[in-house]
Design a protein around this motif. Structure first.
Motif, PDB file in Angstrom:
ATOM      1  N   ASP A   1       5.202  -7.100  -5.523  1.00 32.21           N
ATOM      2  CA  ASP A   1       5.874  -5.994  -5.541  1.00 32.21           C
ATOM      3  C   ASP A   1       6.412  -5.636  -6.854  1.00 32.21           C
ATOM      4  O   ASP A   1       6.745  -4.410  -7.055  1.00 32.21           O
TER       5      ASP A   1
ATOM      6  N   ALA B   1       5.991  -0.693  -4.656  1.00 31.18           N
ATOM      7  CA  ALA B   1       5.867   0.003  -3.469  1.00 31.18           C
ATOM      8  C   ALA B   1       7.287   0.355  -2.627  1.00 31.18           C
ATOM      9  O   ALA B   1       7.415   1.066  -2.086  1.00 31.18           O
TER      10      ALA B   1
ATOM     11  N   THR C   1       4.959   3.644  -8.097  1.00 26.03           N
ATOM     12  CA  THR C   1       4.191   2.842  -7.426  1.00 26.03           C
ATOM     13  C   THR C   1       2.728   2.894  -8.159  1.00 26.03           C
ATOM     14  O   THR C   1       2.454   4.131  -8.424  1.00 26.03           O
TER      15      THR C   1
ATOM     16  N   GLY D   1       3.556   4.886  -1.657  1.00 20.44           N
ATOM     17  CA  GLY D   1       4.312   3.583  -1.179  1.00 20.44           C
ATOM     18  C   GLY D   1       3.521   3.077  -0.147  1.00 20.44           C
ATOM     19  O   GLY D   1       3.239   2.111  -0.028  1.00 20.44           O
TER      20      GLY D   1
ATOM     21  N   ALA E   1      -0.269   2.497  -0.856  1.00 20.96           N
ATOM     22  CA  ALA E   1      -0.739   1.192  -1.748  1.00 20.96           C
ATOM     23  C   ALA E   1      -0.219   0.028  -1.084  1.00 20.96           C
ATOM     24  O   ALA E   1      -0.913  -0.861  -1.348  1.00 20.96           O
ATOM     25  N   SER E   2       0.851  -0.086  -0.515  1.00 25.14           N
ATOM     26  CA  SER E   2       1.355  -1.334   0.295  1.00 25.14           C
ATOM     27  C   SER E   2       0.382  -1.788   1.231  1.00 25.14           C
ATOM     28  O   SER E   2       0.224  -2.916   1.155  1.00 25.14           O
TER      29      SER E   2
ATOM     30  N   LEU F   1       9.542   2.627   1.974  1.00 25.78           N
ATOM     31  CA  LEU F   1       8.508   2.797   1.041  1.00 25.78           C
ATOM     32  C   LEU F   1       8.761   3.924   0.063  1.00 25.78           C
ATOM     33  O   LEU F   1       9.228   5.008   0.445  1.00 25.78           O
TER      34      LEU F   1
END
Ligand code: GLN
Length: 446
Positions: free
Chosen positions: A12, A17, A114, A130, A133-134, A95
């Protein structure tokens, strides 16, 4: 859950994110579940999930990515959170997103930028950047996002994951920090279709705390997964496949159409003639509702308060001037303008009338078709900074997702190919409360 936190720790710093982690409590919950042993009636028990930061979480920082709420620890849980706890899922953190969900790139966050999971030069999309992407980067198997004009589907498409915006009213909005109340809807973001349907099972249902939540029975959204596409009729709006859509994106969608034909579905061209006005209607209506919803951030009730005070007016004006970012202020000004006495008829009222025409177009198509198919976005993810000086360019990116929110319909984004090494998203739109059919078609494609 431990693995999730070590994966987040390892990645991270670069992906950026997460805004807040819920490590101690998550590990505690996991331990308790371990002690209890497996439970057959809770298939999601112990699974980590990430939460977009505009969904309020009791005693866990909730900022909506705004300086205005930099220190806001909510005294209660959103209904979706209560539902996730009921399913024994483990919310591992909050997020990043565009400030108050206003944007399509997550660049309007006050806190961080992010990255797209596929390239750190590219935006993750937004506003649930977030959340997308996470999941795409493998930090977490699932997240919740919110979609007012495309904010689940577009970042899902930019990151190559599955994102569902349910029918308006399907999922309670109680505890969702309101942007545009007639459009907002919470939904799941996952790496595959079945996971997505299972999480929608957990968060759906009528809620006495949300007057717009639907008194509709919640089916098992996984029940039609795996069924044949034979006999299914799919419409492709010609307005969704114009020159304005990047040719490689269009090519991926055409290939998806071929796949559906091979699977036995009938795919035909249809028309949504008023959808071309969706962006204009949306930016008037959403901004108007936002200008009203954001009145509560006055420097007194929540979050940020200016230090620059010599009278009461300063508390309001300076707190809001310092606490809100540029895009949020632009929306508030647009919204108060279109609601003001002299302009209401020409803007807000007119937008409402055109919204009705957009709804009627969809209803007509759904008389003859089960689903509507098209791209999620006219392009793949763009580079950071592209829209910096031109908000209207950014607004036009939402042209294919907005009509769905204006009509309150359910829509999903599915990965369907690549262009320049970046994922392309396929959008399937269903009739009201027919999410199962969307999942059926989505899984057939998968
Ligand atoms: N991009 C749109 C906007 O900026 C949609 C946002 C959303 O769905 N939350 O308003």
């Amino acid at each position: 859950v431990k693995e999730t936190f070590s994966r987040i720790e390892a990645t991270d710093e670069q992906l950026e994110a997460f805004l807040t982690l819920n490590e101690e409590k998550s590990l505690e919950m996991a331990k308790e579940l371990d002690a209890k042993g497996p439970s057959s009636d809770k298939p999601l028990a112990g699974i980590p999930i990430g939460i977009k930061d505009n969904i309020v979480t009791k005693d866990l920082l909730t900022t909506a990515a705004s300086k205005m709420l930099y220190n806001f620890n909510p005294p209660y849980d959103a209904t979706v959170m209560t539902n996730l706890y009921g399913a024994n899922m483990i919310p591992v953190g909050k997020l990043n997103m565009d400030e108050f969900a206003m944007g399509s790139s997550t660049e309007t966050s006050y806190f961080k930028k992010t990255k797209n999971a596929w390239s750190d030069k590219k935006v993750p999309g937004g506003s649930s950047g977030g959340s997308a992407a996470s999941v795409a980067a493998g930090q977490i198997p699932a997240s919740l996002g919110t979609d007012t004009g495309g904010s689940i589907r577009q970042p899902a498409s930019y990151n190559g994951i599955v994102g569902m915006k349910p029918t308006y009213g399907r999922v309670s909005r109680f505890g969702l920090i309101a942007f545009a109340s007639s459009l907002d809807q919470i939904g799941p973001m996952t790496r595959n279709v079945e996971d997505n349907a299972m999480i929608l099972n957990a968060i759906s249902g009528h809620d006495v705390h949300d007057g717009t939540s639907a008194k509709k029975e919640v089916p098992d959204f996984t029940s039609m997964i795996g069924q044949s596409m034979k006999g299914m009729k799919i419409g492709v709006p010609k307005e969704f496949m114009t020159e304005g859509v990047n040719p490689e994106v269009r090519k991926s969608i055409e290939e998806a159409i071929e796949t559906y034909r091979e699977l036995g579905a009938a795919v035909e061209e249809v028309s949504l003639p008023h959808s071309q006005y969706g962006v204009q209607v949306y930016y008037i209506m959403a901004s108007s509702e936002a200008s009203s919803n954001l009145q509560r951030f006055d420097g007194i009730r929540y979050g940020y308060r200016t230090e620059n005070i010599s009278n009461l007016e300063d508390v309001y004006v300076n707190s809001r001037s310092e606490g809100f970012g540029e895009e949020v202020k632009r929306r508030i000004m647009l919204g108060t303008f279109s609601l003001s006495a002299g302009f209401y008829d020409a803007y807000f009222k007119k937008a409402g009338q055109v919204r009705t025409l957009i709804v009627e177009d969809f209803k007509k198509v759904f008389k003859d078709y089960d689903l509507i198919l098209g791209p999620v976005s006219p392009t793949i993810a763009h580079d950071f900074g592209t829209d910096k000086d031109n908000p209207v360019t950014a607004y036009m990116r939402d042209i294919l997702t907005i009509p769905v929110n204006l009509a309150g319909l359910p829509g999903i984004s599915l990965p369907c190919g690549f262009s320049e090494g970046m994922p392309v998203g396929l959008q399937l739109i269903g009739n009201y409360f027919e999410e199962e059919k969307i999942y059926q078609a989505a899984s057939a494609f998968e």
